[in-house]
Scaffold this active site. Structure first.
Site, PDB file in Angstrom:
ATOM      1  N   GLU A  38       0.826  -1.205   0.000  1.00  0.00           N
ATOM      2  CA  GLU A  38       0.000   0.000   0.000  1.00  0.00           C
ATOM      3  C   GLU A  38       0.862   1.258   0.000  1.00  0.00           C
ATOM      4  OE1 GLU A  38      -3.359   0.196   2.695  1.00  0.00           O
ATOM      5  OE2 GLU A  38      -3.188  -1.951   3.097  1.00  0.00           O
ATOM      6  N   ASP A  39       0.417   2.264  -0.738  1.00  0.00           N
ATOM      7  CA  ASP A  39       0.993   3.617  -0.681  1.00  0.00           C
ATOM      8  C   ASP A  39       2.508   3.595  -0.860  1.00  0.00           C
ATOM      9  OD1 ASP A  39      -1.621   3.745   0.217  1.00  0.00           O
ATOM     10  OD2 ASP A  39      -1.215   5.215   1.774  1.00  0.00           O
ATOM     11  N   CYS A  77      -6.044   4.633  -3.118  1.00  0.00           N
ATOM     12  CA  CYS A  77      -6.244   3.187  -3.128  1.00  0.00           C
ATOM     13  C   CYS A  77      -7.558   2.713  -3.730  1.00  0.00           C
ATOM     14  CB  CYS A  77      -6.073   2.617  -1.717  1.00  0.00           C
ATOM     15  SG  CYS A  77      -7.041   3.448  -0.453  1.00  0.00           S
ATOM     16  N   ASP A 244      -0.011  -0.344  -4.787  1.00  0.00           N
ATOM     17  CA  ASP A 244      -1.362  -0.019  -5.253  1.00  0.00           C
ATOM     18  C   ASP A 244      -1.448   1.402  -5.791  1.00  0.00           C
ATOM     19  OD1 ASP A 244      -1.316   1.337  -2.809  1.00  0.00           O
ATOM     20  OD2 ASP A 244      -3.225   0.550  -2.104  1.00  0.00           O
ATOM     21  N   HIS A 245      -0.536   2.274  -5.382  1.00  0.00           N
ATOM     22  CA  HIS A 245      -0.342   3.624  -5.929  1.00  0.00           C
ATOM     23  C   HIS A 245       0.883   4.188  -5.234  1.00  0.00           C
ATOM     24  CE1 HIS A 245      -1.892   5.393  -2.210  1.00  0.00           C
ATOM     25  NE2 HIS A 245      -2.889   4.517  -2.288  1.00  0.00           N
TER      26      HIS A 245
END
Length: 472
Positions: A38-39, A77, A244-245
């Site tokens: 994540e992130d 997300c 995810d980004h």
């Protein structure tokens, strides 16, 4: 009797051999394990980041392919995941607002990737439960901005993978999502701070904690890869690692600069299976990849056809499609902050169009103000007149309607060339502006329509669950 003897002696062995070939074809299909952070931007040792310690992911890159220009289509997300888990732009399927209350149903002909994989004969899992000895769990995150019929995943238990092959499994890691709580390793004095942030102890400490989170992520990935080998699955499982980004920093997450959209991507092919021509150990691949390309590519690797409506492109195998020459991204309402940004980049330039210039970059956002210390630091130093022009730009009361950056000469995206008089800059501006306008029409960008949640209380970002993670 003669026919029976003929069948037993001749046809029966052939049928048995055919059945064995069918079973062999089934077992020959690779498993797919997709690890999602994540992130997270490409802040790994193998990407050249200092003060991060990622030996397991660095090894995965040496054993596989490391992609240097992989991008998500949204910098947050729920919108990003809605896109790459369907192979569709989030703006096309109406999933572009971050955690909307009025979630639209998926259009006809659009399904989630695990559902497509089930149709291809794969067992699907969103792994949360792991062997007790590993000492942690997966998050089980989905976070999709749409509704759909049926069931996406058949399991959440790692132990079911070995007996249900071929499998397609995803596992999500939240270490690099705020708040950061990993053990300290990085030296704040040695971390490299982007020039659009103030070089301040608060900034350095926060950046060190982000890199420490990446180090903690690597430890968990290492344990997963070890468990995969221990279970005898490493030699027939494709391992994919991505974000995810982009990074959870002021100008990263929720914004359309490089650091909001560019993610790490590593793919390792199993040793026991013939690899596509695009896969070689240690290869560094500079092709443009959009995250919506993951879905059709995984289906192709599973031997399944690409769904007719799917917008992503296959980038591996014999059915690989033409490489992209541009990548697109979009940001819409995030939490309570209504903002519409669209972007496109080519080999040299990034163009950003702001449809809501009256909304400043540092517009009120409870999540950012609560979780991002540099967000508040910028405001304080700006009031005191202590910011450089690149840093003060983030505090302006309006955003430019157009931004253009030459990534060859200005990789930090500091010098806006939208007003440049140079012929090559003007040509790039016109070319990318036209490309973005065409993309908006061709993909039926739903951001042109009213927000279905307008006037309703925002669904704010909830605290991220921390599984077996000690405080810093």
């Amino acid at each position: 009797m003669k026919f029976t003897r003929l069948f037993c002696c001749g046809l029966l062995p052939l049928l048995c051999a055919w059945a064995g070939m069918v079973r062999g074809a089934e077992t020959a299909r690779p498993n797919i394990l997709w690890l999602v952070a994540e992130d997270f931007s490409p802040h790994l040792g193998c990407y050249g980041t200092k003060e991060v310690f990622t030996p397991h992911l660095d090894r995965l890159a040496r054993e596989g392919v490391r992609y240097t220009r992989a991008y998500t289509t949204a910098p947050v997300c729920s919108a990003s995941r809605s896109a790459f888990m369907t192979g569709m732009y989030q703006t096309t399927i109406g999933a572009h607002h971050h955690r909307t209350r009025n979630k639209p149903p998926l259009p006809d002909g659009v399904r989630t990737l695990p559902q497509w994989m089930q149709s291809a004969g794969y067992f699907t899992a969103n792994v949360a439960k792991l062997p007790d000895g590993l000492g942690f769990k997966g998050t089980g995150k989905t976070d999709w901005n749409f509704t759909f019929e049926g069931k996406a995943f058949q399991s959440s238990d790692w132990s079911e993978l070995k007996t249900n092959q071929p499998f397609w499994a995803q596992m999500n890691f939240n270490e690099t999502h705020r708040a950061f709580r990993a053990p300290a390793h990085a030296d704040p004095a040695k971390v490299e701070i982007p020039p659009y942030y103030p070089d301040h102890p608060v900034t350095r400490q926060d950046w060190a904690e982000y890199l420490d989170a990446a180090t903690a992520l690597d430890v968990k990935v290492g344990k997963i890869l070890e468990q995969l080998a221990k279970d005898g699955l490493a030699d027939n499982t494709i391992v994919i690692f991505s974000g995810d980004h982009g990074e959870a920093q002021v100008r990263g997450k929720q914004f359309c600069y490089e650091e909001g959209l560019r993610v790490p991507l590593i793919i390792r092919w199993p040793k026991s299976m013939p690899a596509p021509k695009q896969i070689q150990p240690g290869l560094v691949d500079a092709r443009f990849i959009e995250a919506i390309d993951f879905a059709p590519t995984m289906l192709a690797l599973a031997g399944a056809p690409k769904p007719a409506k799917m917008q992503g492109r296959i980038f591996l195998g014999d059915r690989a499609e033409a490489p992209r020459t541009m990548v697109f991204g979009a940001r819409d309402r995030c939490d309570e902050t209504a903002m519409r940004l669209r972007t496109v980049r080519d080999d040299r330039y990034r163009y950003i169009r702001c449809f809501t210039p009256e909304v400043p970059l540092l517009a009120p956002n409870a999540y950012k103000e609560r979780q991002y210390p540099v967000w508040n630091l910028l405001k304080e130093l700006h009031a005191e007149g202590k910011l450089t022009p690149a840093q003060a730009f983030l505090c302006e009361p309006r955003m430019p309607e157009e931004q253009l950056y030459d990534l060859q000469t200005d990789p930090w995206e500091i010098h806006n060339l939208a007003g440049s008089k140079k012929p090559e800059d003007q040509a790039a501006l016109k070319r990318l502006r036209a490309a973005l306008e065409k993309w908006i029409v061709d993909t039926d960008d739903k951001g042109r329509l009213p927000d279905p949640d307008a006037g309703l209380p925002a669904v704010t970002t909830p605290p991220t669950r921390r599984a077996n993670q000690p405080p810093r």
